[in-house]
Design a protein around this motif. Structure first.
Motif, PDB file in Angstrom:
ATOM      1  N   GLN A   1      34.020  59.856  51.424  1.00  0.00           N
ATOM      2  CA  GLN A   1      35.005  59.594  52.476  1.00  0.00           C
ATOM      3  C   GLN A   1      35.194  58.101  52.742  1.00  0.00           C
ATOM      4  O   GLN A   1      35.172  57.645  53.882  1.00  0.00           O
ATOM      5  CB  GLN A   1      34.601  60.324  53.766  1.00  0.00           C
ATOM      6  CG  GLN A   1      34.707  61.837  53.652  1.00  0.00           C
ATOM      7  CD  GLN A   1      34.534  62.552  54.975  1.00  0.00           C
ATOM      8  OE1 GLN A   1      34.062  61.975  55.965  1.00  0.00           O
ATOM      9  NE2 GLN A   1      34.906  63.814  55.024  1.00  0.00           N
ATOM     10  N   ASN A   2      35.380  57.338  51.669  1.00  0.00           N
ATOM     11  CA  ASN A   2      35.553  55.896  51.813  1.00  0.00           C
ATOM     12  C   ASN A   2      36.568  55.422  50.765  1.00  0.00           C
ATOM     13  O   ASN A   2      36.222  54.813  49.759  1.00  0.00           O
ATOM     14  CB  ASN A   2      34.214  55.176  51.635  1.00  0.00           C
ATOM     15  CG  ASN A   2      34.257  53.749  52.174  1.00  0.00           C
ATOM     16  OD1 ASN A   2      35.304  53.110  52.163  1.00  0.00           O
ATOM     17  ND2 ASN A   2      33.116  53.261  52.638  1.00  0.00           N
ATOM     18  N   ALA A   3      37.831  55.743  51.039  1.00  0.00           N
ATOM     19  CA  ALA A   3      38.904  55.433  50.083  1.00  0.00           C
ATOM     20  C   ALA A   3      39.032  53.926  49.862  1.00  0.00           C
ATOM     21  O   ALA A   3      39.315  53.476  48.736  1.00  0.00           O
ATOM     22  CB  ALA A   3      40.229  55.996  50.597  1.00  0.00           C
ATOM     23  N   GLU A   4      38.812  53.140  50.897  1.00  0.00           N
ATOM     24  CA  GLU A   4      38.935  51.686  50.769  1.00  0.00           C
ATOM     25  C   GLU A   4      37.891  51.140  49.798  1.00  0.00           C
ATOM     26  O   GLU A   4      38.196  50.335  48.909  1.00  0.00           O
ATOM     27  CB  GLU A   4      38.778  51.022  52.137  1.00  0.00           C
ATOM     28  CG  GLU A   4      38.906  49.504  52.087  1.00  0.00           C
ATOM     29  CD  GLU A   4      38.710  48.858  53.448  1.00  0.00           C
ATOM     30  OE1 GLU A   4      38.758  47.616  53.520  1.00  0.00           O
ATOM     31  OE2 GLU A   4      38.484  49.589  54.436  1.00  0.00           O
ATOM     32  N   ALA A   5      36.637  51.588  49.957  1.00  0.00           N
ATOM     33  CA  ALA A   5      35.576  51.121  49.058  1.00  0.00           C
ATOM     34  C   ALA A   5      35.819  51.588  47.630  1.00  0.00           C
ATOM     35  O   ALA A   5      35.573  50.836  46.676  1.00  0.00           O
ATOM     36  CB  ALA A   5      34.219  51.626  49.552  1.00  0.00           C
ATOM     37  N   ASN A   6      36.315  52.812  47.471  1.00  0.00           N
ATOM     38  CA  ASN A   6      36.605  53.314  46.123  1.00  0.00           C
ATOM     39  C   ASN A   6      37.706  52.493  45.451  1.00  0.00           C
ATOM     40  O   ASN A   6      37.630  52.186  44.260  1.00  0.00           O
ATOM     41  CB  ASN A   6      37.000  54.786  46.186  1.00  0.00           C
ATOM     42  CG  ASN A   6      35.821  55.686  46.485  1.00  0.00           C
ATOM     43  OD1 ASN A   6      34.703  55.383  46.114  1.00  0.00           O
ATOM     44  ND2 ASN A   6      36.069  56.788  47.176  1.00  0.00           N
ATOM     45  N   ALA A   7      38.723  52.138  46.236  1.00  0.00           N
ATOM     46  CA  ALA A   7      39.834  51.348  45.676  1.00  0.00           C
ATOM     47  C   ALA A   7      39.351  49.973  45.215  1.00  0.00           C
ATOM     48  O   ALA A   7      39.813  49.446  44.197  1.00  0.00           O
ATOM     49  CB  ALA A   7      40.939  51.199  46.714  1.00  0.00           C
ATOM     50  N   LYS A   8      38.400  49.402  45.938  1.00  0.00           N
ATOM     51  CA  LYS A   8      37.881  48.082  45.579  1.00  0.00           C
ATOM     52  C   LYS A   8      36.908  48.144  44.406  1.00  0.00           C
ATOM     53  O   LYS A   8      36.774  47.186  43.650  1.00  0.00           O
ATOM     54  CB  LYS A   8      37.172  47.457  46.790  1.00  0.00           C
ATOM     55  CG  LYS A   8      38.093  47.032  47.915  1.00  0.00           C
ATOM     56  CD  LYS A   8      37.297  46.436  49.059  1.00  0.00           C
ATOM     57  CE  LYS A   8      38.209  45.985  50.196  1.00  0.00           C
ATOM     58  NZ  LYS A   8      37.423  45.439  51.342  1.00  0.00           N
TER      59      LYS A   8
ATOM     60  N   GLU B   1      32.818  39.248  36.076  1.00  0.00           N
ATOM     61  CA  GLU B   1      32.216  40.379  36.770  1.00  0.00           C
ATOM     62  C   GLU B   1      31.759  41.431  35.764  1.00  0.00           C
ATOM     63  O   GLU B   1      32.464  41.762  34.812  1.00  0.00           O
ATOM     64  CB  GLU B   1      33.201  41.014  37.750  1.00  0.00           C
ATOM     65  CG  GLU B   1      32.570  42.138  38.567  1.00  0.00           C
ATOM     66  CD  GLU B   1      33.501  42.716  39.616  1.00  0.00           C
ATOM     67  OE1 GLU B   1      33.027  43.499  40.462  1.00  0.00           O
ATOM     68  OE2 GLU B   1      34.710  42.381  39.594  1.00  0.00           O
ATOM     69  N   ILE B   2      30.566  41.964  35.981  1.00  0.00           N
ATOM     70  CA  ILE B   2      30.018  43.005  35.120  1.00  0.00           C
ATOM     71  C   ILE B   2      30.635  44.338  35.533  1.00  0.00           C
ATOM     72  O   ILE B   2      30.499  44.772  36.679  1.00  0.00           O
ATOM     73  CB  ILE B   2      28.486  43.074  35.242  1.00  0.00           C
ATOM     74  CG1 ILE B   2      27.864  41.723  34.886  1.00  0.00           C
ATOM     75  CG2 ILE B   2      27.931  44.182  34.355  1.00  0.00           C
ATOM     76  CD1 ILE B   2      26.400  41.606  35.258  1.00  0.00           C
ATOM     77  N   CYS B   3      31.326  44.988  34.590  1.00  0.00           N
ATOM     78  CA  CYS B   3      31.980  46.269  34.839  1.00  0.00           C
ATOM     79  C   CYS B   3      31.442  47.297  33.841  1.00  0.00           C
ATOM     80  O   CYS B   3      31.005  46.936  32.742  1.00  0.00           O
ATOM     81  CB  CYS B   3      33.496  46.143  34.725  1.00  0.00           C
ATOM     82  SG  CYS B   3      34.220  44.948  35.886  1.00  0.00           S
TER      83      CYS B   3
ATOM     84  N   TRP C   1      37.163  51.466  35.274  1.00  0.00           N
ATOM     85  CA  TRP C   1      35.903  50.716  35.227  1.00  0.00           C
ATOM     86  C   TRP C   1      35.302  50.613  36.620  1.00  0.00           C
ATOM     87  O   TRP C   1      36.005  50.332  37.597  1.00  0.00           O
ATOM     88  CB  TRP C   1      36.142  49.302  34.687  1.00  0.00           C
ATOM     89  CG  TRP C   1      36.542  49.240  33.260  1.00  0.00           C
ATOM     90  CD1 TRP C   1      37.812  49.288  32.751  1.00  0.00           C
ATOM     91  CD2 TRP C   1      35.669  49.122  32.128  1.00  0.00           C
ATOM     92  NE1 TRP C   1      37.788  49.205  31.387  1.00  0.00           N
ATOM     93  CE2 TRP C   1      36.483  49.099  30.964  1.00  0.00           C
ATOM     94  CE3 TRP C   1      34.283  49.024  31.986  1.00  0.00           C
ATOM     95  CZ2 TRP C   1      35.949  48.985  29.689  1.00  0.00           C
ATOM     96  CZ3 TRP C   1      33.747  48.904  30.712  1.00  0.00           C
ATOM     97  CH2 TRP C   1      34.572  48.896  29.582  1.00  0.00           C
ATOM     98  N   PHE C   2      33.979  50.801  36.713  1.00  0.00           N
ATOM     99  CA  PHE C   2      33.302  50.533  37.980  1.00  0.00           C
ATOM    100  C   PHE C   2      32.927  49.062  38.027  1.00  0.00           C
ATOM    101  O   PHE C   2      32.289  48.529  37.111  1.00  0.00           O
ATOM    102  CB  PHE C   2      32.042  51.386  38.132  1.00  0.00           C
ATOM    103  CG  PHE C   2      31.239  51.034  39.362  1.00  0.00           C
ATOM    104  CD1 PHE C   2      31.755  51.282  40.627  1.00  0.00           C
ATOM    105  CD2 PHE C   2      29.999  50.418  39.244  1.00  0.00           C
ATOM    106  CE1 PHE C   2      31.043  50.927  41.762  1.00  0.00           C
ATOM    107  CE2 PHE C   2      29.275  50.071  40.376  1.00  0.00           C
ATOM    108  CZ  PHE C   2      29.804  50.322  41.639  1.00  0.00           C
ATOM    109  N   ARG C   3      33.319  48.408  39.117  1.00  0.00           N
ATOM    110  CA  ARG C   3      33.053  46.988  39.296  1.00  0.00           C
ATOM    111  C   ARG C   3      31.733  46.827  40.052  1.00  0.00           C
ATOM    112  O   ARG C   3      31.631  47.186  41.218  1.00  0.00           O
ATOM    113  CB  ARG C   3      34.203  46.333  40.061  1.00  0.00           C
ATOM    114  CG  ARG C   3      35.568  46.576  39.417  1.00  0.00           C
ATOM    115  CD  ARG C   3      36.695  46.031  40.270  1.00  0.00           C
ATOM    116  NE  ARG C   3      36.581  44.583  40.422  1.00  0.00           N
ATOM    117  CZ  ARG C   3      37.401  43.862  41.172  1.00  0.00           C
ATOM    118  NH1 ARG C   3      38.399  44.452  41.830  1.00  0.00           N
ATOM    119  NH2 ARG C   3      37.243  42.554  41.264  1.00  0.00           N
ATOM    120  N   THR C   4      30.737  46.254  39.397  1.00  0.00           N
ATOM    121  CA  THR C   4      29.406  46.189  40.002  1.00  0.00           C
ATOM    122  C   THR C   4      29.293  45.148  41.108  1.00  0.00           C
ATOM    123  O   THR C   4      28.410  45.246  41.959  1.00  0.00           O
ATOM    124  CB  THR C   4      28.335  45.861  38.941  1.00  0.00           C
ATOM    125  OG1 THR C   4      28.535  44.526  38.466  1.00  0.00           O
ATOM    126  CG2 THR C   4      28.395  46.852  37.784  1.00  0.00           C
ATOM    127  N   GLY C   5      30.167  44.141  41.093  1.00  0.00           N
ATOM    128  CA  GLY C   5      30.014  43.048  42.045  1.00  0.00           C
ATOM    129  C   GLY C   5      29.013  42.007  41.579  1.00  0.00           C
ATOM    130  O   GLY C   5      28.814  40.986  42.237  1.00  0.00           O
TER     131      GLY C   5
END
Length: 544
Positions: free
Chosen positions: A395-402, A381-383, A408-412
C-alpha cells in the motif's frame, strides 16, 4: 488466431500454485524426526516435536483466532523457539508474517501494526507495553497471543498444548501470495513493508543454497547471532529446507565467549551476520580459547567489510568468508563473493573492495539518472532484476513508483562494475556529498582511515559548509589503549586521497551509534552530532 489473442509463449496460461513454505519443516520432520531441529540454551527440540508444535499453533490460529489466508500477524519477540515456530505456523495458514525488530519502541511497533494492517499480534511477555500500544490503535490488532506469562493475550505454549495432535491441512498458496512483510530499517524515513511471496522465497532459498553455502546437509549446524526478524530469519529458513540444526544464543545479548563455546560444542558449520559483528567476534580474545575449525561458511552482509577487517577475519578463521550484497527488497540475492575470492594478499586476484558477481538468476545493471546503462568503471545507481526481487511495497504506490523503472528495482546504492562484472559499492546515494563541486564518496576515505593501526571503526558524513558547499566530518573509534588526535590522523591521511576528500574535521567517540542489526547507522550519527552540538538541526556545521 491473431497474435493479439495468442497466449504468451504459445501455450495456455497454467496454474501458479506453489508449495507452501511451511512444507520445508514437514519434509525435515519426515526425513529426520529424531534429529535436533532447534537448540536454545538447555532446551532442545527434535524435528518431529517442532512440526507437531507448529501444526498445533496453525490449527489454533485458524480455528480459535479466526486467522484467514492473507491476514497479517505481527510478531514482537526476541529470538526464541516460539518466534521461530510462529514463522512456519503463519505460513501454514496462508497468513503473512510481520516480524518486528524486538529493540524497537512501543510507538515504532504500533506504527508497524498500523502500516501492515495486522489483525493478530504474538508478543513476548517482556514487551507487554508494545502490545498495549498496538491494542490502543483504532485499526490495530484485536487478538493477542503472549509468549510467556502476561496479562495480555492467550498463552502461546498453552495454546499449543491443547491443540497437539489435531489435524491441520496447510493452506494452498500461489506463487505471488504474500508470506512475509519484511520491513525496511527506515534509516531515511518511516519503515516500509516489502512484500515477500511464497514463490519468490522458494527461489531465494534455492539461490542461497547454490551461491552462499553449497553442499549444506542435515549434518550441518547453524548458529544465530542476529534477530530472526530480518536477514537471520531468511538464513534460518534456508537451513530448515535442508534439515540443518539451528542454535540460538541463550540470551539476546551477544556474549562472545559463549558464542565460541557453542561453536565448539555443536561443531557449528555456518552463520549469518554483519561485518561489525564479525569484527567483534574475531577481535575478542575468546576466539583463541575454542575450536572453530568446523566453520565452513561465515556469511556476512548488510554492508561491505572494510579490507583491514577482512584480512583479520581471514587470518583468524581461514577461507570461510562469504559476502553477499542484497537489500531486504531483493531478499539478499544480488551479488556474492565466495570464499575462493577472499584473498589475504593484495594482488590482482584479491579484487579489493568488490562485493562479488551477480547471483544465479539475477542481473545487475549500473544506470544513470535517465535509466540508461553506463560503461564499466563509471559510477551510477545499482539496479537489479530477477526472481528474488520483491513484489513491491505494501500500500505504498509512491514508493513503488520511485523504486521501479522499466522493470528494474532501483537499490538507491551507488557503485560500478568492472569489465568482468564484479560489483563495487561506492555507498548510498544519500551518503554522497559534493565538496567544491566534486562528488565525494565516504566509503573510499573510510577504507583508508581504517588502515591506520589505531583506528577501529570510522564513519564519514557530509555536512553543509558556507565555502565548499559540503564537507566531511569523520567520526572514529580507536583501538583499546590507542592514542591519536585529529591533526595526526589527518596528516597521515593526506596524500592517500585527494585533498578535497580529506575530512574537514575528525572526532573521536567512545563508541559508534549502530542500528538494531549491528550496522553503523549514519542517520543515528547525524542525530548524535546534533545532540553534541557539532551540527544544528539542519545539518549545518557549527564549529570549525
Amino acid at each position: 488466431m491473431s497474435n493479439a489473442a495468442s497466449p504468451k509463449g504459445g501455450v495456455a496460461p497454467c496454474s501458479t500454485r506453489v508449495m507452501n513454505l511451511s512444507n520445508f519443516l514437514t519434509q525435515a520432520a519426515r526425513r529426520y524426526p529424531e534429529e535436533f531441529a532447534l537448540v536454545w540454551g538447555e532446551k532442545q527440540w527434535r524435528w518431529s516435536e517442532m512440526e507437531a508444535r507448529v501444526n498445533a499453533m496453525a490449527y489454533a490460529l485458524a480455528n480459535e483466532f479466526g486467522v484467514k489466508k492473507g491476514d497479517r500477524i505481527l510478531v514482537q519477540s526476541a529470538n526464541c523457539n516460539e518466534m521461530f515456530e510462529s514463522m512456519f505456523a503463519t505460513f501454514r495458514v496462508g497468513a503473512v508474517w510481520v516480524p518486528t525488530n524486538f529493540r524497537q519502541t512501543p510507538g515504532e511497533v504500533a506504527y508497524l501494526a498500523e502500516a501492515s494492517g495486522a489483525t493478530l499480534m504474538i508478543c513476548q511477555a517482556p514487551f507487554a507495553d508494545h502490545a498495549r500500544e498496538c491494542s490502543a490503535l483504532s485499526a490495530g490488532p484485536r487478538k493477542f497471543i503472549s509468549i510467556g506469562a502476561s496479562e495480555i493475550g492467550e498463552d502461546y505454549d498453552a495454546t499449543v498444548a491443547r491443540n497437539l495432535g489435531k489435524v491441520f491441512k496447510p493452506e494452498a498458496v500461489d506463487r505471488d501470495d504474500p508470506c512475509w512483510y519484511f520491513f525496511t530499517s527506515g534509516t531515511t524515513g518511516r519503515p516500509k513493508a516489502a512484500v515477500l511471496t511464497h514463490g519468490q522465497m522458494a527461489f531465494v532459498i534455492n539461490n542461497h543454497h547454490g551461491d552462499l553455502f553449497p553442499g549444506t546437509t542435515q549434518r550441518d549446524r547453524s548458529i544465530v547471532v542476529a534477530p530472526l526478524s530480518h536477514g537471520a530469519g531468511v538464513h534460518q529458513l534456508c537451513q530448515v529446507a535442508h534439515g540443518v540444526t539451528t542454535i540460538l544464543m541463550p540470551s539476546d545479548k551477544l556474549e562472545i565467549g559463549r558464542f565460541w563455546s557453542l561453536v565448539e560444542e555443536w561443531r557449528v558449520t555456518n552463520l549469518f551476520t554483519v561485518p561489525t559483528i564479525v569484527k567483534m567476534l574475531i577481535e575478542d580474545p575468546s576466539v583463541d580459547d575454542y575450536d572453530h575449525s568446523s566453520l565452513r561458511y561465515v556469511i556476512y552482509a548488510g554492508a561491505p567489510m572494510y579490507r583491514a577487517d577482512q584480512i583479520k577475519a581471514l587470518q583468524k578463521l581461514g577461507a570461510v568468508m562469504v559476502q553477499y550484497f542484497g537489500l531486504g527488497e531483493v531478499t539478499g540475492a544480488i551479488t556474492v563473493l565466495p570464499p575462493i575470492l577472499h584473498s589475504l594478499e593484495d594482488g590482482p586476484q584479491a579484487r579489493i573492495g568488490t562485493c562479488g558477481f551477480e547471483r544465479t538468476g539475477m542481473q545487475v545493471q549500473i544506470q544513470d539518472d535517465a535509466g540508461d546503462e553506463i560503461a564499466p568503471g563509471e559510477t551510477g545507481e545499482i539496479c537489479v532484476i530477477g526472481p528474488a526481487v520483491f513484489a513491491g511495497y505494501y500500500q505504498n504506490a509512491e514508493a513503488n513508483a520511485k523504486s521501479f523503472r522499466d522493470g528494474w528495482f532501483r537499490t538507491g546504492d551507488l557503485g560500478h562494475v568492472d569489465e568482468q562484472g564484479f560489483l563495487y559499492i561506492t555507498g548510498r546515494a544519500s551518503d554522497m556529498y559534493i565538496s567544491g563541486g566534486s562528488n565525494v564518496y565516504p566509503r573510499e576515505i573510510e577504507e583508508k582511515l581504517l588502515m591506520h593501526p589505531a583506528v577501529s571503526e570510522v564513519a564519514i558524513v557530509g555536512v553543509p559548509d558556507p565555502v565548499w558547499g559540503e564537507v566531511g566530518i569523520a567520526i572514529c573509534v580507536l583501538q583499546p589503549d590507542a592514542r591519536l588526535d585529529g591533526a595526526e590522523l589527518r596528516s597521515w591521511l593526506d596524500g592517500k586521497v585527494s585533498r578535497y576528500k580529506l575530512p574537514k574535521k575528525i572526532l573521536f567517540w567512545e563508541e559508534m551509534p549502530k542500528s538494531a542489526y549491528g550496522k553503523i547507522a549514519k542517520k543515528l550519527i547525524r542525530e548524535e552530532l546534533e545532540r553534541r552540538g557539532e551540527i544544528d538541526g539542519t545539518g549545518q556545521k557549527l564549529s570549525a
